[in-house]
Design a protein around this motif. Structure first.
Motif, mmCIF file in Angstrom:
data_model
loop_
_atom_site.group_PDB
_atom_site.id
_atom_site.type_symbol
_atom_site.label_atom_id
_atom_site.label_comp_id
_atom_site.label_asym_id
_atom_site.label_seq_id
_atom_site.Cartn_x
_atom_site.Cartn_y
_atom_site.Cartn_z
ATOM 1 N N ARG A 182 77.399 40.421 25.346
ATOM 2 C CA ARG A 182 76.476 39.322 25.068
ATOM 3 C C ARG A 182 76.874 38.584 23.796
ATOM 4 O O ARG A 182 76.838 37.341 23.753
ATOM 5 C CB ARG A 182 75.045 39.860 24.943
ATOM 6 C CG ARG A 182 74.035 38.767 24.654
ATOM 7 C CD ARG A 182 72.608 39.255 24.597
ATOM 8 N NE ARG A 182 71.715 38.116 24.401
ATOM 9 C CZ ARG A 182 70.389 38.209 24.305
ATOM 10 N NH1 ARG A 182 69.797 39.387 24.419
ATOM 11 N NH2 ARG A 182 69.658 37.119 24.128
ATOM 12 N N THR A 227 72.287 51.011 17.377
ATOM 13 C CA THR A 227 71.658 50.055 18.295
ATOM 14 C C THR A 227 70.254 50.432 18.743
ATOM 15 O O THR A 227 69.508 49.562 19.193
ATOM 16 C CB THR A 227 72.531 49.865 19.551
ATOM 17 O OG1 THR A 227 72.753 51.132 20.175
ATOM 18 C CG2 THR A 227 73.862 49.223 19.194
ATOM 19 N N GLU A 228 69.880 51.711 18.680
ATOM 20 C CA GLU A 228 68.551 52.055 19.211
ATOM 21 C C GLU A 228 68.061 53.378 18.657
ATOM 22 O O GLU A 228 68.839 54.316 18.472
ATOM 23 C CB GLU A 228 68.591 52.155 20.745
ATOM 24 C CG GLU A 228 67.217 52.408 21.374
ATOM 25 C CD GLU A 228 67.271 52.453 22.897
ATOM 26 O OE1 GLU A 228 66.285 52.023 23.521
ATOM 27 O OE2 GLU A 228 68.276 52.921 23.454
ATOM 28 N N SER A 232 67.738 46.914 19.558
ATOM 29 C CA SER A 232 67.770 47.182 20.996
ATOM 30 C C SER A 232 67.085 46.075 21.798
ATOM 31 O O SER A 232 67.295 45.973 23.015
ATOM 32 C CB SER A 232 67.103 48.524 21.295
ATOM 33 O OG SER A 232 65.757 48.533 20.849
ATOM 34 N N ASN A 265 74.658 49.890 26.783
ATOM 35 C CA ASN A 265 74.842 49.750 25.344
ATOM 36 C C ASN A 265 76.000 48.795 25.048
ATOM 37 O O ASN A 265 75.886 47.878 24.220
ATOM 38 C CB ASN A 265 75.096 51.130 24.732
ATOM 39 C CG ASN A 265 74.791 51.182 23.238
ATOM 40 O OD1 ASN A 265 74.255 50.240 22.660
ATOM 41 N ND2 ASN A 265 75.135 52.287 22.613
ATOM 42 N N GLY A 321 71.965 43.072 31.180
ATOM 43 C CA GLY A 321 71.337 44.245 30.587
ATOM 44 C C GLY A 321 70.093 44.666 31.343
ATOM 45 O O GLY A 321 69.860 45.860 31.563
ATOM 46 N N ASN A 346 77.152 46.460 26.853
ATOM 47 C CA ASN A 346 76.851 45.094 27.282
ATOM 48 C C ASN A 346 76.332 44.240 26.123
ATOM 49 O O ASN A 346 76.447 43.011 26.154
ATOM 50 C CB ASN A 346 75.820 45.112 28.412
ATOM 51 C CG ASN A 346 75.480 43.717 28.903
ATOM 52 O OD1 ASN A 346 76.319 43.010 29.438
ATOM 53 N ND2 ASN A 346 74.238 43.293 28.688
ATOM 54 N N LEU A 347 75.787 44.880 25.108
ATOM 55 C CA LEU A 347 75.342 44.135 23.925
ATOM 56 C C LEU A 347 76.520 43.391 23.296
ATOM 57 O O LEU A 347 76.382 42.242 22.863
ATOM 58 C CB LEU A 347 74.701 45.093 22.916
ATOM 59 C CG LEU A 347 74.175 44.502 21.621
ATOM 60 C CD1 LEU A 347 73.144 43.405 21.883
ATOM 61 C CD2 LEU A 347 73.551 45.597 20.756
ATOM 62 N N TYR A 368 67.809 43.140 21.959
ATOM 63 C CA TYR A 368 68.817 42.209 22.468
ATOM 64 C C TYR A 368 69.649 42.805 23.602
ATOM 65 O O TYR A 368 70.595 42.175 24.077
ATOM 66 C CB TYR A 368 69.714 41.732 21.317
ATOM 67 C CG TYR A 368 68.950 40.902 20.318
ATOM 68 C CD1 TYR A 368 68.456 39.638 20.664
ATOM 69 C CD2 TYR A 368 68.671 41.382 19.046
ATOM 70 C CE1 TYR A 368 67.728 38.884 19.769
ATOM 71 C CE2 TYR A 368 67.947 40.632 18.141
ATOM 72 C CZ TYR A 368 67.475 39.381 18.504
ATOM 73 O OH TYR A 368 66.743 38.630 17.616
ATOM 74 N N PHE A 369 69.319 44.009 24.046
ATOM 75 C CA PHE A 369 69.968 44.587 25.228
ATOM 76 C C PHE A 369 69.688 43.764 26.493
ATOM 77 O O PHE A 369 70.480 43.760 27.435
ATOM 78 C CB PHE A 369 69.430 46.005 25.501
ATOM 79 C CG PHE A 369 69.978 47.079 24.600
ATOM 80 C CD1 PHE A 369 71.215 46.991 24.023
ATOM 81 C CD2 PHE A 369 69.212 48.216 24.359
ATOM 82 C CE1 PHE A 369 71.714 48.012 23.214
ATOM 83 C CE2 PHE A 369 69.692 49.243 23.557
ATOM 84 C CZ PHE A 369 70.945 49.138 22.983
#
Length: 322
Positions: free
Chosen positions: A222, A280-281, A28, A216, A36, A218-219, A30-31
């Motif tokens: 990226r 992711t988290e 997470s 979420n 983000g 948006n990861l 890297y959010f």
């Protein structure tokens, strides 16, 4: 390896390893690219997202008692050190209180991003011109080790519910690492999101407007931009759930069909089965006995437990054991 990876070799290494795991996993942390961070600012204002406004109200209500617990009894100088200060919105409640009390202190925001600290320092100079600010660009434990050499009490802030993003083992090691440079006279103030109605917790991570879903997803945007990925967001969904037994929210990205994703910077193609997930988290929620147990395991003692009327959130003052 193609040139794209040089833009963020740490991210490239993390993604290469994380997408080989079972289940596939991305951190997470890297959010928070620019998009983000902007989405998270929106999340904090959502009606479902109670943690930010609850802690803000808690700090406002108990600002006098909290600052009294953090500062030394005498008027000797001390340092208020904040780990991951962000925009400083909640911290300014305590800073204003200490300035009104004419406390003899310096504020030391710590972050690995010099840009974030420059922005915070500029806003503090404008809003609180009498405040002594000493930004430190460093990892948290390195900053505390550096500050430990200075005389006077260190009062360390770790606000928000950031402690909940660590796994239980990582959380224990993180707190031990924070405690190690501190003396018994130093203090920690840590924010803990408390266990409560499961539906209320779940809604905070899956809002009706879909802002958390965009955060979420948006990861993947990226990874497309920075690692030359070709994730098609039309075939991915945000999913989250709360496990009241383990006391943890888990968030995932779900592949809605069998697909392959190529990451140019890694020279790697990754297969996804239909309905396969990327974890992711985690966001752990706490009880007062669990916080006390965690403190003991890290060599700390909970001294003050501040919570709101609904017992949604707690800011806890801890001291290193002698």
């Amino acid at each position: 390896m193609p040139h794209l990876a040089t833009a963020n070799t740490e991210l490239a290494r993390h993604v290469a390893a994380g997408l080989q795991k079972t289940p596939k996993t991305l951190s997470s942390k890297y959010f928070y690219d620019d998009a983000g961070s902007e989405l998270f600012q929106q999340i904090m204002g959502l009606p479902e997202y109670y943690p930010t406004r609850t802690e803000f109200g808690l700090l406002t209500t108990y600002r006098g008692a909290i600052t009294a617990a953090l500062r030394p009894v005498s008027d000797e100088p001390f340092y208020l050190i904040e780990l991951g200060a962000g925009d400083g919105l909640k911290t300014k409640i305590l800073l204003r209180e200490l300035l009104e009390q004419r406390a003899n202190f310096s504020y030391v925001p710590v972050d690995i991003s010099s840009g974030a600290l420059d922005g915070l320092a500029a806003s503090l100079h404008a809003e609180l011109p009498n405040l002594r600010v000493e930004p430190v660009v460093a990892e948290y434990t390195a900053a505390l080790t550096l500050m430990a050499a200075r005389p006077g009490r260190k009062a360390v802030l770790f606000l928000g519910s950031n402690i909940g993003n660590f796994s239980p083992s990582d959380r224990r090691e993180f707190l031990r690492a924070l405690t190690q440079p501190l003396s018994p006279d130093d203090r920690l103030l840590i924010g803990f999101d408390l266990q409560k109605a499961p539906r209320l917790i779940r809604a905070a991570y899956d809002d009706a407007q879909g802002v958390t879903a965009a955060f979420n997803l948006n990861l993947l945007t990226r990874l497309n931009r920075e690692l030359g990925g070709n994730f098609d967001l039309a075939h991915w969904q945000h999913y989250t759930d709360y496990d009241p037994i383990a006391g943890v929210v888990r968030s995932f990205l779900v592949s809605t069909r069998a697909q392959q994703v190529h990451l140019e910077a890694l020279d790697q193609t990754v297969d996804f089965a239909a309905w396969e997930i990327i974890h992711t988290e985690n966001s752990y929620k706490f009880t007062q006995p669990l916080i006390s147990q965690l403190a003991t395991e890290a060599g700390l003692e909970a001294q003050n437990f501040f919570t709101d009327e609904q017992a949604y959130f707690a800011d806890v003052v801890l001291a290193p054991q002698a």
